[in-house]
Design a protein around this motif. Structure first.
Motif, PDB file in Angstrom:
ATOM      1  N   LYS A  61       6.243  33.838  31.217  1.00 45.66           N
ATOM      2  CA  LYS A  61       5.515  32.571  31.307  1.00 45.66           C
ATOM      3  C   LYS A  61       5.942  31.938  32.617  1.00 45.66           C
ATOM      4  O   LYS A  61       7.103  32.023  33.005  1.00 45.66           O
ATOM      5  CB  LYS A  61       5.873  31.628  30.162  1.00 45.66           C
ATOM      6  CG  LYS A  61       5.127  31.870  28.898  1.00 45.66           C
ATOM      7  CD  LYS A  61       5.418  30.749  27.918  1.00 45.66           C
ATOM      8  CE  LYS A  61       4.577  30.890  26.686  1.00 45.66           C
ATOM      9  NZ  LYS A  61       4.771  29.799  25.763  1.00 45.66           N
ATOM     10  N   ASN A  65       2.882  26.009  32.225  1.00 47.67           N
ATOM     11  CA  ASN A  65       2.317  26.759  31.111  1.00 47.67           C
ATOM     12  C   ASN A  65       1.311  27.823  31.557  1.00 47.67           C
ATOM     13  O   ASN A  65       0.389  28.155  30.831  1.00 47.67           O
ATOM     14  CB  ASN A  65       1.702  25.820  30.064  1.00 47.67           C
ATOM     15  CG  ASN A  65       1.606  26.507  28.719  1.00 47.67           C
ATOM     16  OD1 ASN A  65       2.348  27.443  28.425  1.00 47.67           O
ATOM     17  ND2 ASN A  65       0.676  26.056  27.900  1.00 47.67           N
ATOM     18  N   ARG A  66       1.467  28.356  32.757  1.00 44.49           N
ATOM     19  CA  ARG A  66       0.633  29.475  33.204  1.00 44.49           C
ATOM     20  C   ARG A  66       1.218  30.757  32.639  1.00 44.49           C
ATOM     21  O   ARG A  66       2.433  30.941  32.625  1.00 44.49           O
ATOM     22  CB  ARG A  66       0.592  29.544  34.728  1.00 44.49           C
ATOM     23  CG  ARG A  66      -0.216  28.429  35.337  1.00 44.49           C
ATOM     24  CD  ARG A  66      -0.192  28.498  36.824  1.00 44.49           C
ATOM     25  NE  ARG A  66       1.193  28.208  37.233  1.00 44.49           N
ATOM     26  CZ  ARG A  66       1.724  28.558  38.377  1.00 44.49           C
ATOM     27  NH1 ARG A  66       1.026  29.213  39.258  1.00 44.49           N
ATOM     28  NH2 ARG A  66       2.967  28.257  38.662  1.00 44.49           N
ATOM     29  N   GLN A  67       0.323  31.664  32.182  1.00 42.34           N
ATOM     30  CA  GLN A  67       0.807  32.916  31.621  1.00 42.34           C
ATOM     31  C   GLN A  67      -0.248  34.008  31.722  1.00 42.34           C
ATOM     32  O   GLN A  67      -1.439  33.740  31.724  1.00 42.34           O
ATOM     33  CB  GLN A  67       1.235  32.730  30.169  1.00 42.34           C
ATOM     34  CG  GLN A  67       0.153  32.200  29.264  1.00 42.34           C
ATOM     35  CD  GLN A  67       0.716  31.863  27.905  1.00 42.34           C
ATOM     36  OE1 GLN A  67       1.854  32.172  27.578  1.00 42.34           O
ATOM     37  NE2 GLN A  67      -0.089  31.227  27.087  1.00 42.34           N
ATOM     38  N   ARG A  69       0.529  37.025  29.760  1.00 41.93           N
ATOM     39  CA  ARG A  69       1.291  37.881  28.860  1.00 41.93           C
ATOM     40  C   ARG A  69       0.368  38.902  28.200  1.00 41.93           C
ATOM     41  O   ARG A  69      -0.751  38.583  27.801  1.00 41.93           O
ATOM     42  CB  ARG A  69       1.999  37.047  27.799  1.00 41.93           C
ATOM     43  CG  ARG A  69       3.040  36.125  28.420  1.00 41.93           C
ATOM     44  CD  ARG A  69       3.845  35.369  27.424  1.00 41.93           C
ATOM     45  NE  ARG A  69       3.002  34.654  26.491  1.00 41.93           N
ATOM     46  CZ  ARG A  69       3.370  34.313  25.267  1.00 41.93           C
ATOM     47  NH1 ARG A  69       4.561  34.630  24.831  1.00 41.93           N
ATOM     48  NH2 ARG A  69       2.561  33.644  24.490  1.00 41.93           N
ATOM     49  N   SER A 100      -2.289  36.988  25.906  1.00 41.34           N
ATOM     50  CA  SER A 100      -2.280  35.538  25.907  1.00 41.34           C
ATOM     51  C   SER A 100      -2.319  35.126  27.373  1.00 41.34           C
ATOM     52  O   SER A 100      -1.308  35.202  28.074  1.00 41.34           O
ATOM     53  CB  SER A 100      -1.038  34.992  25.216  1.00 41.34           C
ATOM     54  OG  SER A 100      -1.052  33.575  25.247  1.00 41.34           O
ATOM     55  N   ARG A 110      -6.704  28.653  27.600  1.00 42.95           N
ATOM     56  CA  ARG A 110      -5.848  29.809  27.335  1.00 42.95           C
ATOM     57  C   ARG A 110      -6.565  30.663  26.304  1.00 42.95           C
ATOM     58  O   ARG A 110      -7.095  30.159  25.321  1.00 42.95           O
ATOM     59  CB  ARG A 110      -4.493  29.367  26.786  1.00 42.95           C
ATOM     60  CG  ARG A 110      -3.579  30.542  26.444  1.00 42.95           C
ATOM     61  CD  ARG A 110      -2.191  30.069  26.053  1.00 42.95           C
ATOM     62  NE  ARG A 110      -2.191  29.142  24.943  1.00 42.95           N
ATOM     63  CZ  ARG A 110      -2.019  29.479  23.665  1.00 42.95           C
ATOM     64  NH1 ARG A 110      -1.861  30.729  23.328  1.00 42.95           N
ATOM     65  NH2 ARG A 110      -2.011  28.565  22.730  1.00 42.95           N
ATOM     66  N   GLU A 112      -6.201  33.887  23.691  1.00 46.00           N
ATOM     67  CA  GLU A 112      -5.217  34.687  22.975  1.00 46.00           C
ATOM     68  C   GLU A 112      -5.948  35.584  21.995  1.00 46.00           C
ATOM     69  O   GLU A 112      -6.767  35.109  21.206  1.00 46.00           O
ATOM     70  CB  GLU A 112      -4.264  33.757  22.220  1.00 46.00           C
ATOM     71  CG  GLU A 112      -3.092  34.461  21.625  1.00 46.00           C
ATOM     72  CD  GLU A 112      -2.073  33.478  21.090  1.00 46.00           C
ATOM     73  OE1 GLU A 112      -1.690  33.645  19.916  1.00 46.00           O
ATOM     74  OE2 GLU A 112      -1.670  32.567  21.829  1.00 46.00           O
ATOM     75  N   CYS A 152      -5.817  24.000  27.514  1.00 45.94           N
ATOM     76  CA  CYS A 152      -4.498  24.182  28.128  1.00 45.94           C
ATOM     77  C   CYS A 152      -3.714  22.903  28.328  1.00 45.94           C
ATOM     78  O   CYS A 152      -2.521  22.961  28.558  1.00 45.94           O
ATOM     79  CB  CYS A 152      -4.632  24.895  29.473  1.00 45.94           C
ATOM     80  SG  CYS A 152      -4.259  26.636  29.329  1.00 45.94           S
ATOM     81  N   CYS A 155      -2.220  23.013  25.066  1.00 48.13           N
ATOM     82  CA  CYS A 155      -2.125  24.392  24.576  1.00 48.13           C
ATOM     83  C   CYS A 155      -1.842  24.446  23.083  1.00 48.13           C
ATOM     84  O   CYS A 155      -0.924  25.106  22.618  1.00 48.13           O
ATOM     85  CB  CYS A 155      -1.116  25.197  25.372  1.00 48.13           C
ATOM     86  SG  CYS A 155      -1.812  25.840  26.877  1.00 48.13           S
TER      87      CYS A 155
END
Length: 180
Positions: A61, A65-67, A69, A100, A110, A112, A152, A155
């Motif tokens: 991460k 809160n950028r991801q 994954r 995610s 975001r 997921e 986001c 989130c």
């Protein structure tokens, strides 16, 4: 005596079959550049066919809160136009993964979920050393995606859920290959 001769011939055939196998390990340099830890193992079946199992994982991460994954596997086979691990190839593979992804490139959302599919690819391998190759590969396929879409800013606010088939680019690789 015949039993011993048969057993010797059977063991010799197995030893020749095992020694005729070639193996390789590769890593996608483009994947590493996007923080995806990845490794692909492969083995030849004969002069024209090889089996491959690439896996990638990204647990990171980033700030705000950028991801990106994900966990992904794409077992497949390649048909080599010249000879295994040499020249051009056509690949067929299945894909399966969980992801995610969010707050990247100005996106407010975001995503997921998970995805499963099949794809085709083309590529070419170049020998750069006695045990080293460099290869490129691009591919596309049909992927069934199921995902939840979250806002986001916090989130946690579910905005939408969706699933269905999509035709997507599924492979872009510049691989560094070690041959055994």
């Amino acid at each position: 005596m015949r039993k011993r001769a048969f057993l010797f011939c059977a063991l010799a055939a197995c030893a020749l079959a095992v020694s005729a196998q070639s193996y390789s390990l590769r890593s996608n340099i483009l994947g590493l550049a996007t923080t995806n830890l990845n490794l692909e193992a492969s083995m030849t079946l004969n002069r024209k066919w090889s089996l491959h199992l690439p896996v990638q994982y990204n647990p990171f991460k980033f700030g705000s809160n950028r991801q990106f994954r994900n966990f992904y596997a794409a077992p497949g086979a390649r048909y080599w136009l010249l000879e295994s691990y040499m020249g051009g190839f056509i690949g067929m593979y299945g894909t399966a993964g969980m992801y995610s992804v969010g707050n990247l490139f100005g996106s407010k959302y975001r995503y997921e979920g998970e995805g499963y599919g099949v794809g085709l690819s083309v590529g070419k391998a170049y020998q750069i050393g006695r045990r080293w190759n460099l290869e490129w590969e691009v591919g596309a396929g049909a992927v069934w995606l199921a995902y939840d879409k979250y806002l986001c800013k916090r989130c946690g606010d579910l905005v939408d859920s969706d699933y269905g088939w999509h035709f997507l680019p599924t492979r872009a690789a510049l691989n560094l290959v070690y041959l055994f």
